[in-house]
Design a protein around this motif. Structure first.
Motif: not given
Length: 352
Positions: A49-57, A105-107
């Motif tokens: 199902s749809p979801a968002w994954i993210g992190y920061s650098v 922030v990369v999503l």
């Protein structure tokens, strides 16, 4: 003991500061284990199902606020469609920062075990996840992030619109990383072996965001690439670069490139971006010496693009002195389009 507790609290606060402000989401935080690539692909493989994954650098220096705007006021961004509106009003007062953001922030939007959209923001941007799961990854290193994004930027085999948009998003995200490994990654994307669209995106971001190293790579492209279209695009990319040598290279292209079209475009961008002395010298040289009349005519048009009307006296000189009737005609046409008093006075003088 107090010192250890204090350091732990500071570390925790720093980690939270890197995380964007997300609302309307089912939040989950996971630590990267065994490398970003394996962690990321494990989540995607399990996510139907749809979801968002993210992190920061860490992010390159400069004013690079990435959010949604309404009448020059920053507002929140809707990650999911909101009746055609991509933004929403943030009711709380935003803190005004005197320095540019330091984190990127990369999503990634994932669905049906595949990665779809890639979007980038800065942490001060409020995000609405549309009620979807939002998995925030901690412990991500910039080199690991660049390697993951590089794979996605190259993934264009199907050639679909969605796939190319994902590639463009990955390339732009790589360019914003404050890590030296971003430069060879973008250079790899700009190589002859890559599709033209991928190359164009990489060349633009090398010129726009990667400083001296970007200047060096794009300069090589603009001097030696076999594609006229790529060299033309590289000229534009150089005009976005802050290296003081960039416009000298563009002037060289205006004089030496084998393609009349590329020479003409270089003249146009010189008029837009260069100082008056560099622009006038290159344009006058083209009007006087370029073997192609079409390039001479483009050089005449470039005079109209010099800021402050400083090209008007040069247009008058062309009408008075140039031996090519097509070039004189072009200069006279653009003087007639000008509202400059000097142009009008010159036309009146000719009519008398």
């Amino acid at each position: 003991m107090k010192t250890a507790v204090w350091l732990a609290l500071v570390s925790c606060a720093a980690a939270l500061a890197q995380q964007p402000r997300v609302e309307n989401a089912r939040m989950e935080t996971r630590a990267v284990a065994g490398g970003l690539d394996s962690t990321f692909r494990g989540i995607v493989a399990a996510q139907s199902s749809p979801a968002w994954i993210g992190y920061s650098v860490p992010m390159i220096a400069g004013e690079h606020q990435m959010c949604c705007w309404n009448n020059n006021v920053m507002c929140g961004c809707s990650l999911e469609p909101r009746n055609g509106d991509q933004s929403f009003t943030v009711s709380n007062n935003q803190t005004v920062k005197l320095e540019g953001p330091r984190e990127l922030v990369v999503l990634f939007r994932v669905e049906s075990h595949q990665t779809g959209k890639i979007r980038t923001f800065t942490p001060e941007c409020n995000l609405d996840a549309g009620g979807l799961p939002f998995i925030w990854l901690t412990g991500v290193t910039a080199p690991d992030s660049i390697r993951l994004l590089l794979t996605m930027a190259k993934d264009t085999a199907a050639g679909s619109h969605e796939q190319m948009r994902k590639s463009d998003g990955a390339t732009a995200a790589i360019a914003m990383h404050a890590d030296p490994s971003a430069d060879p990654a973008l250079e790899e994307l700009a190589a002859l072996s890559q599709p033209e669209q991928v190359r164009r995106q990489a060349i633009f971001w090398l010129g726009n965001a990667r400083g001296q190293r970007g200047f060096e790579i794009v300069s090589r492209v603009v001097r030696g690439d076999p594609s006229d279209k790529i060299r033309e695009h590289a000229v534009f990319a150089l005009t976005q670069n802050k290296d003081p040598r960039a416009l000298d290279v563009v002037a060289s292209v205006a004089h030496n490139d084998k393609s009349p079209h590329v020479r003409g475009q270089a003249l146009f961008w010189l008029a837009q971006r260069a100082g008056q002395k560099i622009a006038e010298s290159a344009i006058n040289d083209a009007i006087a010496n370029d073997p192609e009349t079409e390039v001479k005519k483009k050089a005449v048009f470039a005079l109209t693009q010099i800021p402050g009307g400083d090209g008007v006296p040069l247009l008058i000189q062309v009408v008075r002195n140039n031996r090519n009737p097509e070039v004189r005609k072009q200069a006279m046409f653009w003087l007639g389009q000008s509202k400059d008093d000097r142009a009008l006075a010159f036309i009146e003088e000719l009519l008398k």
